[in-house]
Write an enzyme that holds these catalytic residues in place. Sequence first.
Site, short mmCIF file in Angstrom:
data_model
loop_
_atom_site.label_atom_id
_atom_site.label_comp_id
_atom_site.label_asym_id
_atom_site.label_seq_id
_atom_site.Cartn_x
_atom_site.Cartn_y
_atom_site.Cartn_z
N HIS A 64 -60.07 79.40 23.28
CA HIS A 64 -61.13 78.98 22.36
C HIS A 64 -61.06 77.47 22.21
O HIS A 64 -60.20 76.82 22.80
CB HIS A 64 -61.03 79.71 21.01
CG HIS A 64 -59.79 79.42 20.22
ND1 HIS A 64 -58.52 79.64 20.72
CD2 HIS A 64 -59.61 78.95 18.96
CE1 HIS A 64 -57.63 79.32 19.79
NE2 HIS A 64 -58.26 78.88 18.71
N HIS A 66 -60.67 75.43 19.47
CA HIS A 66 -59.93 74.68 18.44
C HIS A 66 -59.07 73.63 19.15
O HIS A 66 -58.50 73.91 20.21
CB HIS A 66 -59.05 75.63 17.60
CG HIS A 66 -59.86 76.40 16.59
ND1 HIS A 66 -59.45 77.61 16.07
CD2 HIS A 66 -61.06 76.14 16.03
CE1 HIS A 66 -60.35 78.04 15.19
NE2 HIS A 66 -61.35 77.17 15.16
N ASP A 68 -56.22 72.34 18.89
CA ASP A 68 -54.81 72.53 19.27
C ASP A 68 -54.68 73.32 20.57
O ASP A 68 -53.57 73.51 21.07
CB ASP A 68 -54.00 73.17 18.13
CG ASP A 68 -54.49 74.54 17.70
OD1 ASP A 68 -55.72 74.72 17.56
OD2 ASP A 68 -53.65 75.44 17.52
N HIS A 69 -55.81 73.77 21.14
CA HIS A 69 -55.78 74.51 22.40
C HIS A 69 -56.45 73.76 23.55
O HIS A 69 -56.40 74.24 24.69
CB HIS A 69 -56.44 75.88 22.21
CG HIS A 69 -55.69 76.75 21.25
ND1 HIS A 69 -54.92 77.81 21.67
CD2 HIS A 69 -55.56 76.67 19.90
CE1 HIS A 69 -54.35 78.37 20.60
NE2 HIS A 69 -54.72 77.69 19.52
N HIS A 141 -60.99 85.91 15.98
CA HIS A 141 -60.44 84.68 15.42
C HIS A 141 -61.51 83.94 14.62
O HIS A 141 -62.31 83.20 15.19
CB HIS A 141 -59.93 83.81 16.57
CG HIS A 141 -59.22 82.57 16.11
ND1 HIS A 141 -58.26 82.58 15.14
CD2 HIS A 141 -59.32 81.28 16.53
CE1 HIS A 141 -57.79 81.35 14.96
NE2 HIS A 141 -58.43 80.54 15.79
N ASP A 213 -55.43 82.77 19.93
CA ASP A 213 -55.39 82.99 18.48
C ASP A 213 -56.21 84.23 18.14
O ASP A 213 -57.36 84.36 18.55
CB ASP A 213 -56.00 81.79 17.74
CG ASP A 213 -55.15 80.54 17.86
OD1 ASP A 213 -54.13 80.59 18.56
OD2 ASP A 213 -55.52 79.53 17.23
N HIS A 271 -47.33 80.45 19.10
CA HIS A 271 -48.25 79.93 18.08
C HIS A 271 -47.61 80.11 16.70
O HIS A 271 -48.14 80.76 15.80
CB HIS A 271 -49.61 80.64 18.17
CG HIS A 271 -50.75 79.85 17.57
ND1 HIS A 271 -51.12 80.00 16.26
CD2 HIS A 271 -51.59 78.93 18.09
CE1 HIS A 271 -52.14 79.19 16.01
NE2 HIS A 271 -52.44 78.54 17.10
ZN LIG Z 1 -54.39 77.62 17.41
ZN LIG Z 2 -57.60 78.73 16.65
#
Ligand SMILES: [Zn+2]
Ligand SMILES: [Zn+2]
Length: 323
Positions: A64, A66, A68-69, A141, A213, A271
């Site tokens: 996805h 976000h 942090d990915h 998520h 996530d 995670h």
């Molecule tokens: Zn994440």
């Molecule tokens: Zn996420």
Amino acid sequence: MPAVSLSLRFLGTSASRPTVERGVSSIAVVREGETFLFDCGEGTQRQMMRYGVAFSLRDIFFSHMHVDHMLGVVGLMRTMALQGREDALRLWGPAGSSKVLRRAETLGADRVGFPLEYRELSPGECVRRDDYSIVAFAADHMRTPALGFALVENLRLGRFNPDRARELGVPEGPMWGRLHRGIAVTLEDGRQIGPEQLVGPTRPGRKLVITGDTRPCDATIDAATGADVLVHEATFSDEEAQRAAETGHSTAREAALVASRAGARRLLLTHISARYSRDTSDLEREAREVFQATQIARDGTEVEIAFPDAGAESADTGVAAGA
Ligand SMILES: [Zn+2]
Ligand SMILES: [Zn+2]
């Protein structure tokens, strides 16, 4: 026969932000010399250098969008360009991902001098290759389009019985390979030998599932049914179960329940919220109460995935497993 290798390496195992001990999400999977990345959080390229992951990879799968990915792909692309890369890089992700990733391509003043291909996948869609497929499934998520991925190997040939072949007078060499591939052969003395005399039933390949996530969900249980390895997010411990539900994440115990319901062989948790970055003992204990074969991943953790019937590989007939 030398078994086809399959392994994964955790490059980043922290949730949302890096900590002293952990970088943000990324996993490298290497199958018989071919490398894939699953997510590419900030700092991934440096972790690739540290752990010897090839920059020549062709595919990055994003769970996805976000940050942090995905933030790490900005710098990774530039390093690949500096290295003189010419091959295309395929960026796979859920609905809407291509728009975000194109911004990663154009961010900054330096251009990326090799082709980038953006491919959006819907849940259930499948990337087919010769010996395996990568199947996307719907993660749960927040309201963000989010995918998990299952790498599923094709059925393998049945086990070839070399002792029986010698008994029947089948000379070692190309005939063994033909029989192993299911083709009948005629010996010099005119006798016909069929594959059913020498080759056992076809055997399943391996299955590796990575959730990204997600809340615990049925789609993961379906995708991970019989998986050799399930990599599930476990952001929180029991004491923050409410927060896990509110933020679209899972607790370690919830992840373990998914592994148990799916009948997976092994569970790797990643995670991890910053508050457990150093000490994951609560997460481990809570998960193992439900699913014993649980390990909390750290940055650098490497997992080799053997065939379930490893150690019983059949004689070398020159036919590769997964053929
Ligand atoms: Zn994440
Ligand atoms: Zn996420």
